[in-house]
Design a protein around this motif. Structure first.
Motif, PDB file in Angstrom:
ATOM      1  N   ILE A 119       0.854  -1.189   0.000  1.00 34.15           N
ATOM      2  CA  ILE A 119       0.000   0.000   0.000  1.00 34.15           C
ATOM      3  C   ILE A 119       0.892   1.241   0.000  1.00 34.15           C
ATOM      4  N   PRO A 120       0.608   2.237  -0.838  1.00 33.21           N
ATOM      5  CA  PRO A 120       1.395   3.475  -0.730  1.00 33.21           C
ATOM      6  C   PRO A 120       0.992   4.261   0.518  1.00 33.21           C
ATOM      7  N   THR A 121       1.984   4.724   1.280  1.00 26.29           N
ATOM      8  CA  THR A 121       1.688   5.498   2.500  1.00 26.29           C
ATOM      9  C   THR A 121       2.581   6.735   2.545  1.00 26.29           C
ATOM     10  N   ARG A 122       2.286   7.628   3.479  1.00 23.32           N
ATOM     11  CA  ARG A 122       3.142   8.793   3.688  1.00 23.32           C
ATOM     12  C   ARG A 122       3.849   8.632   5.014  1.00 23.32           C
ATOM     13  N   GLY A 123       5.174   8.598   4.981  1.00 23.75           N
ATOM     14  CA  GLY A 123       5.930   8.453   6.219  1.00 23.75           C
ATOM     15  C   GLY A 123       6.140   9.803   6.883  1.00 23.75           C
ATOM     16  N   GLY A 124       6.363   9.783   8.177  1.00 26.94           N
ATOM     17  CA  GLY A 124       6.513  11.039   8.903  1.00 26.94           C
ATOM     18  C   GLY A 124       7.940  11.531   9.031  1.00 26.94           C
ATOM     19  N   GLY A 125       8.909  10.642   8.806  1.00 27.73           N
ATOM     20  CA  GLY A 125      10.313  10.999   8.996  1.00 27.73           C
ATOM     21  C   GLY A 125      10.860  11.821   7.845  1.00 27.73           C
ATOM     22  N   SER A 126      12.159  12.120   7.934  1.00 27.08           N
ATOM     23  CA  SER A 126      12.808  12.944   6.917  1.00 27.08           C
ATOM     24  C   SER A 126      14.103  12.288   6.461  1.00 27.08           C
ATOM     25  N   ILE A 127      14.388  12.386   5.195  1.00 21.77           N
ATOM     26  CA  ILE A 127      15.718  12.065   4.660  1.00 21.77           C
ATOM     27  C   ILE A 127      16.054  13.238   3.747  1.00 21.77           C
ATOM     28  N   PRO A 128      16.658  14.284   4.360  1.00 19.38           N
ATOM     29  CA  PRO A 128      16.788  15.566   3.661  1.00 19.38           C
ATOM     30  C   PRO A 128      17.443  15.479   2.280  1.00 19.38           C
ATOM     31  N   ILE A 129      18.325  14.503   2.087  1.00 15.65           N
ATOM     32  CA  ILE A 129      19.065  14.450   0.837  1.00 15.65           C
ATOM     33  C   ILE A 129      18.183  14.027  -0.348  1.00 15.65           C
ATOM     34  N   VAL A 130      17.038  13.431  -0.071  1.00 15.46           N
ATOM     35  CA  VAL A 130      16.188  12.925  -1.157  1.00 15.46           C
ATOM     36  C   VAL A 130      15.692  14.066  -2.060  1.00 15.46           C
ATOM     37  N   ALA A 131      15.351  15.203  -1.467  1.00 13.98           N
ATOM     38  CA  ALA A 131      14.922  16.354  -2.278  1.00 13.98           C
ATOM     39  C   ALA A 131      16.084  16.843  -3.148  1.00 13.98           C
ATOM     40  N   LEU A 132      17.283  16.732  -2.603  1.00 11.15           N
ATOM     41  CA  LEU A 132      18.460  17.163  -3.364  1.00 11.15           C
ATOM     42  C   LEU A 132      18.756  16.234  -4.547  1.00 11.15           C
ATOM     43  N   PHE A 133      18.503  14.935  -4.379  1.00 13.67           N
ATOM     44  CA  PHE A 133      18.684  14.005  -5.508  1.00 13.67           C
ATOM     45  C   PHE A 133      17.825  14.454  -6.683  1.00 13.67           C
ATOM     46  N   GLU A 134      16.649  14.924  -6.351  1.00 10.84           N
ATOM     47  CA  GLU A 134      15.730  15.363  -7.392  1.00 10.84           C
ATOM     48  C   GLU A 134      16.241  16.650  -8.036  1.00 10.84           C
ATOM     49  N   LYS A 135      16.632  17.590  -7.183  1.00 13.81           N
ATOM     50  CA  LYS A 135      17.041  18.910  -7.673  1.00 13.81           C
ATOM     51  C   LYS A 135      18.369  18.857  -8.428  1.00 13.81           C
ATOM     52  N   GLU A 136      19.360  18.177  -7.865  1.00 11.07           N
ATOM     53  CA  GLU A 136      20.702  18.217  -8.457  1.00 11.07           C
ATOM     54  C   GLU A 136      20.972  17.096  -9.452  1.00 11.07           C
ATOM     55  N   LEU A 137      20.402  15.919  -9.186  1.00  9.82           N
ATOM     56  CA  LEU A 137      20.687  14.785 -10.077  1.00  9.82           C
ATOM     57  C   LEU A 137      19.507  14.491 -11.005  1.00  9.82           C
ATOM     58  N   GLY A 138      18.394  15.183 -10.772  1.00  6.09           N
ATOM     59  CA  GLY A 138      17.206  14.944 -11.601  1.00  6.09           C
ATOM     60  C   GLY A 138      16.637  13.549 -11.402  1.00  6.09           C
ATOM     61  N   LEU A 139      16.851  12.973 -10.212  1.00 11.03           N
ATOM     62  CA  LEU A 139      16.418  11.593  -9.972  1.00 11.03           C
ATOM     63  C   LEU A 139      15.304  11.493  -8.940  1.00 11.03           C
TER      64      LEU A 139
END
Ligand code: BES
Ligand code: MN
Ligand code: MN
Length: 460
Positions: free
Chosen positions: A395-415
């Motif tokens: 089931i897709p869910t929304r987790g409450g924690g953070s992995i700050p680098i994940v947003a950066l993977f999107e922004k800098e690596l386009g992934l």
């Protein structure tokens, strides 16, 4: 095939993870700097032994990053596996039932097959090591169906201060089609799920200063502002009677979900009674108008993480302290921005400080929230992999924690990332007695090769 391989190598898989767990790679505490390097070396050796190429321990201004890859065919898709080998501090030690860096297996109600008790067992050494062992299997049996790159860092638990630079400086080397991360939770061992989002984070430290020195609380008490009293009141005032956060503008950018999206989110099974029982609380708490799943999944928060000042030693000392401090975290949701929120906090905190005290707000690390797609080839490959190994569609869910680098993977690596986590929220991450189910560890090793197989087929 993978099942037999796991059955044959079960004890070795556990022994090797235990060796990794014995290394106290606490990134926050300088006293453990050499141990952090030892853990990096350990991962390097095991990746190399499993058949990875170009394996290196890359130094940074802080703790090192372990990199390794296996490029089999440039026409195949590439999976970038990210994880972290650093762990949170283990204090308070006296609350552990067994020493944090001496792993042992004990049965629990939720883990009848046994769970590995050690700091980092679930977050994230156990989950990183699943990838190393799944890779070993794919290499041994010639089943690796995608190119793979490993980037395992040693600073996640301190906000990944040097990983962004590494990513920006190594864009070509890190080229991939998706990031695969096992550092989140599922709903339950018989209810697989995949997180489709992570919250962002603003973290600040505040200091309230009253008189220029600690004072006799009889001689001066009642006549001079007490920084602890003031700070407590200031923090309390940041939630109103409906537990909404009172910082002006705090909710301005918060994405409001449609009724349909909210209904979708609430399809995830949630057992409120079990939740309360696990935490030994008689009721939950939170923002009016939202249930527990929504409060952790799609709503922002403000929490005091630590507060200190004055005399906290044995017995009593009658003192009116000069200073009081607190560490405060705000978890953010799309489309809040951590810098904007930190600024709003600072402005508000300064504005509510009464006469008679000075306040200072010091921003720490932050990170942006992310939502990951649930219709991409990578997500579908992960979904199908779990369906194969668990016999149930996750089931897709929304987790409450953070992995700050994940947003950066999107922004800098386009992934985009797939949050392919196998832990449970009840595994006591960051707490005393952190553990990771033996079932979860082995299930992860079983599921990962299916992901590679599916992704190679779906990514056309
Ligand atoms: N693995 C966790 C994040 C997590 C845990 C996400 C469970 C979803 C479910 C990660 O190691 C972590 O603890 N992150 C920190 C970030 C901080 C140190 C910058 C957090 O969320 O507090
Ligand atoms: Mn983690
Ligand atoms: Mn963590």
């Amino acid at each position: 095939m993978i099942k037999e391989y796991i059955a044959e190598n079960r004890q070795r898989f556990l022994d090797e993870l235990f060796d990794l767990l014995r290394i106290p790679s606490i990134s926050a505490d300088g006293a453990f700097k050499d141990d952090v390097v030892k853990a990096a070396e350990f991962i390097r050796e095991k990746l190399l032994a499993a058949g990875a190429d170009k394996v290196e321990v890359v130094p940074t201004a802080g703790h090192p990053i372990v990199y390794g890859e296996k490029i089999i065919d440039s026409s195949l898709p590439t999976v970038l596996v990210y994880g972290h080998y650093d762990v949170q501090p283990a204090v308070p030690l006296e609350l552990w039932d067994s020493p944090p860096f001496e792993p042992v297996i004990r049965k629990t109600e939720i883990h009848p097959d046994g769970a590995i008790f050690a700091r980092g067992s679930c977050d994230d050494k156990g989950q990183v090591y699943m990838h190393v062992k799944a890779f070993e299997y794919m290499m041994k049996t010639n089943k690796l169906a995608c190119n793979v790159k490993f980037m395992i860092e040693g600073e996640e638990e301190v906000g990944s201060p040097n990983l962004a630079t590494f990513c920006i400086e190594n864009k070509e080397k890190l080229k991939a089609d998706v990031v695969l991360i096992s550092d989140t939770s599922m709903i339950a061992n018989d209810i697989p799920s995949i997180d489709s989002g992570l919250r962002g984070l603003s973290y600040v430290e505040v200091e309230v200063t009253g008189p220029n020195r600690d004072l006799h609380s009889g001689v001066y008490g009642g006549a001079v502002a007490n920084p602890i009293n003031i700070l407590a009141k200031m923090i309390a005032s940041m939630h109103d009677e409906n537990n909404h956060i009172t910082i002006p503008g705090f909710y301005d950018a918060v994405q409001v979900l449609s009724d349909a999206e909210r209904a979708e989110l609430n399809k995830a099974p949630f057992d409120l009674e079990a939740y309360k029982k696990d935490l030994n609380i008689d009721d939950v708490w939170g923002e009016k108008g939202f249930n527990t799943l929504e409060r952790t999944g799609i709503r922002p928060t403000l929490d005091c993480n630590g507060i200190w000042g004055g005399y906290t030693g044995e017995g009593s000392k009658t003192v009116l302290p000069s200073k009081a401090f607190a560490k405060i975290s705000m978890r953010l949701v799309p489309n809040q921005d951590s810098h904007t929120i930190t600024d709003l906090f600072k402005k508000h905190f300064e504005s509510i400080a009464p006469q008679g005290v000075k306040v200072e707000v010091r921003p720490h690390h932050g990170g942006e929230p992310v939502v990951t797609p649930i219709d991409s080839p990578a997500y579908l490959a992960a979904e199908k992999a779990m369906e194969t190994s668990f016999g149930k569609k996750p089931i897709p869910t929304r987790g409450g924690g953070s992995i700050p680098i994940v947003a950066l993977f999107e922004k800098e690596l386009g992934l985009k990332s797939v949050l392919f986590g196998f832990g449970l929220d009840s595994d006591a991450l960051h707490s005393p007695n952190e553990h990771y189910g033996v079932f979860n560890y082995l299930k992860g090793i079983e599921t990962i090769p299916y992901f590679f197989e599916n992704f190679a087929k779906m990514h056309k």
